[in-house]
Design a protein around this motif. Structure first.
Motif, PDB file in Angstrom:
ATOM      1  N   MET A 320      51.149  23.970  42.701  1.00 51.15           N
ATOM      2  CA  MET A 320      51.838  23.972  41.413  1.00 51.15           C
ATOM      3  C   MET A 320      52.349  25.387  41.195  1.00 51.15           C
ATOM      4  O   MET A 320      51.622  26.356  41.455  1.00 51.15           O
ATOM      5  CB  MET A 320      50.895  23.566  40.284  1.00 51.15           C
ATOM      6  N   LEU A 321      53.575  25.514  40.709  1.00 47.67           N
ATOM      7  CA  LEU A 321      54.179  26.840  40.559  1.00 47.67           C
ATOM      8  C   LEU A 321      54.723  27.037  39.155  1.00 47.67           C
ATOM      9  O   LEU A 321      55.703  26.402  38.750  1.00 47.67           O
ATOM     10  CB  LEU A 321      55.305  27.036  41.578  1.00 47.67           C
ATOM     11  N   PHE A 322      54.077  27.918  38.378  1.00 47.26           N
ATOM     12  CA  PHE A 322      54.614  28.363  37.098  1.00 47.26           C
ATOM     13  C   PHE A 322      55.867  29.193  37.358  1.00 47.26           C
ATOM     14  O   PHE A 322      55.857  30.102  38.197  1.00 47.26           O
ATOM     15  CB  PHE A 322      53.592  29.245  36.379  1.00 47.26           C
ATOM     16  N   LEU A 323      56.935  28.921  36.612  1.00 49.51           N
ATOM     17  CA  LEU A 323      58.221  29.578  36.877  1.00 49.51           C
ATOM     18  C   LEU A 323      58.457  30.826  36.050  1.00 49.51           C
ATOM     19  O   LEU A 323      59.497  31.474  36.197  1.00 49.51           O
ATOM     20  CB  LEU A 323      59.364  28.581  36.644  1.00 49.51           C
ATOM     21  N   GLY A 324      57.525  31.191  35.185  1.00 47.54           N
ATOM     22  CA  GLY A 324      57.728  32.379  34.361  1.00 47.54           C
ATOM     23  C   GLY A 324      58.288  32.011  32.998  1.00 47.54           C
ATOM     24  O   GLY A 324      58.683  30.876  32.741  1.00 47.54           O
ATOM     25  N   THR A 325      58.329  32.999  32.102  1.00 41.12           N
ATOM     26  CA  THR A 325      58.742  32.717  30.726  1.00 41.12           C
ATOM     27  C   THR A 325      59.683  33.778  30.192  1.00 41.12           C
ATOM     28  O   THR A 325      59.598  34.956  30.549  1.00 41.12           O
ATOM     29  CB  THR A 325      57.520  32.605  29.797  1.00 41.12           C
ATOM     30  N   LEU A 326      60.588  33.329  29.336  1.00 44.55           N
ATOM     31  CA  LEU A 326      61.461  34.214  28.573  1.00 44.55           C
ATOM     32  C   LEU A 326      60.753  34.722  27.327  1.00 44.55           C
ATOM     33  O   LEU A 326      61.127  35.753  26.757  1.00 44.55           O
ATOM     34  CB  LEU A 326      62.721  33.427  28.181  1.00 44.55           C
ATOM     35  N   PHE A 327      59.712  34.002  26.909  1.00 40.74           N
ATOM     36  CA  PHE A 327      59.087  34.252  25.615  1.00 40.74           C
ATOM     37  C   PHE A 327      58.100  35.404  25.689  1.00 40.74           C
ATOM     38  O   PHE A 327      57.219  35.431  26.547  1.00 40.74           O
ATOM     39  CB  PHE A 327      58.355  32.994  25.147  1.00 40.74           C
ATOM     40  N   ALA A 328      58.256  36.363  24.773  1.00 39.32           N
ATOM     41  CA  ALA A 328      57.285  37.448  24.619  1.00 39.32           C
ATOM     42  C   ALA A 328      57.286  37.844  23.144  1.00 39.32           C
ATOM     43  O   ALA A 328      58.202  38.514  22.684  1.00 39.32           O
ATOM     44  CB  ALA A 328      57.657  38.651  25.499  1.00 39.32           C
TER      45      ALA A 328
END
Length: 393
Positions: A320-328
């Motif tokens: 499973m691969l989390f793709l990262g986030t724009l949210f901070a």
């Protein structure tokens, strides 16, 4: 977001939705299930593990052809899979992956890249973040949004920033040729929809990270997607990137769910590329936080991130691969300049049109239910239920 139908995607049960549930009864244990208009069906006799199902030549077609055994209605399962509502004797959702390694890609969006640089410059001190944010964004903020990592333009910016003494290890993975890919959680350690999600009690600056999570089989094929929360302890990672493991991999610190939506005629990778992931944090004190993660803004294509994960490794059970986030989040929750951080009892909802909604309540890692069901317990459980006899896992 408290009604059970809000766990489902906007098109309800039109897609191929698969997951894992915990079964009660005399032989309790996890089961691979399909959600269908007439109920939740146990596919364990055909596919004892989710890894096995995802390795089918065409997983969505395999689900359609597997009759399964009806367990309950969809509404009954979802009602028992919300924070604080669980009856452990009845079926409830688990994280939809089992034998897969859980990987995560970091610094894949320009906005979150800037926040990682700020964390590093602040040395994990939230009170210094606002002043640094103005300085850093003034120098590099507008330069990153449309920049392709590893391109000549990116390398020219690297040289400029090095000359200004502002180069960072986060910029290296954000605009350099090599993506950051790390192991987020051990096999079977992720929590599912309705379960508590953990932050360390010694963390004073942390936040949720709403992300799309790809399901990749042993052949490297992307076969579906889910939602995930890659909980981020900003103060711990900000002190040193070498503390990434301590910041990211803790008890109950990885949530995936509510299920995997398999690729089929109505849903595929282009839908993932254009998905918008919404975040809602509801505090027990009445606090509300909202944010979005727009996948169209990602700096590295999902196919490239999968390829980099596979570049020097094999995953015989898939990953499973989390793709990262724009949210901070940068808005203050309490005192001015303190930024956002979680409080115990926060209910975090991550939802999107195609993938449904993942609900979790925040607690401390130290007080969340301890992770006991590892690989030996899993194999022993499947054997006791007669699900191993000659069937490939």
């Amino acid at each position: 977001m408290s009604e059970t139908n809000n766990i489902l995607p906007q098109d309800g049960l039109a897609g191929t939705l698969v997951g894992r549930v915990w079964l009660g009864g005399s032989l309790p244990g996890p089961a691979v299930v399909a959600l269908r208009p007439d109920g939740v069906y146990d596919l364990s006799a055909h596919y004892p593990t989710m890894s096995t199902l995802l390795d089918a030549a065409q997983p969505a077609e395999a689900v359609r052809k597997a009759p399964g055994q009806r367990l309950c209605s969809v509404d009954e399962l979802l009602a028992n899979s919300l924070p604080g509502s669980r009856n452990a004797a009845l079926p409830h959702l688990l994280a939809p992956c089992d034998l897969q390694v859980v990987k995560a890609a970091g610094v894949t969006f320009a906005a979150s890249l800037i926040e990682r640089v700020i964390e590093e410059q602040a040395r994990g001190d939230a009170s210094r973040a606002q002043g640094l944010r103005s300085q850093v964004t003034g120098l590099i903020g507008a330069s990153l949004a449309d920049m392709r990592p590893g391109s000549p333009q990116a390398m020219a910016l690297k040289t400029l920033l090095q000359e200004k003494g502002l180069w960072s290890q986060y910029l290296e993975v954000g605009i350099g040729p090599d993506a950051e890919v790390f192991t987020k959680a051990p096999v079977l350690a992720s929590v599912g929809c309705g379960e508590d999600i953990g932050i360390r009690s010694d963390s004073a600056w942390n936040n949720p990270e709403p992300e799309v999570v790809l399901a990749v089989n042993s052949r490297g094929d992307i076969v579906g997607a889910a939602l995930g929360n890659d909980v981020n302890l900003r103060d711990i990672e900000g002190r040193s990137a070498l503390l990434l493991g301590k910041a990211k991999d803790n008890n109950a610190s990885c949530a995936i769910g509510p299920f995997i939506r398999l690729f089929d005629a109505g849903f595929g990778l282009d839908a993932v590329r254009n998905e918008t992931v919404h975040l809602h944090v509801a505090g027990a004190d009445g606090y509300q936080l909202r944010g979005i993660n727009t996948m169209a803004s990602i700096s590295r294509d999902p196919v490239d991130l999968v390829a980099q994960t596979l570049s020097a490794h094999q995953y015989p059970d898939g990953f499973m691969l989390f793709l990262g986030t724009l949210f901070a989040p940068i808005e203050d929750r309490d005192q001015p300049g303190g930024g956002f951080t979680h409080k115990l009892g926060d209910v975090v909802t991550i939802h999107s049109a195609w993938l449904g909604a993942l609900h979790n309540r925040v607690t401390h890692c130290e007080t969340a239910p301890p992770w006991r069901f590892g690989l030996r317990a899993f194999m022993g459980n499947l054997a006791a239920r007669g699900l191993l006899g000659g069937t490939a896992l």
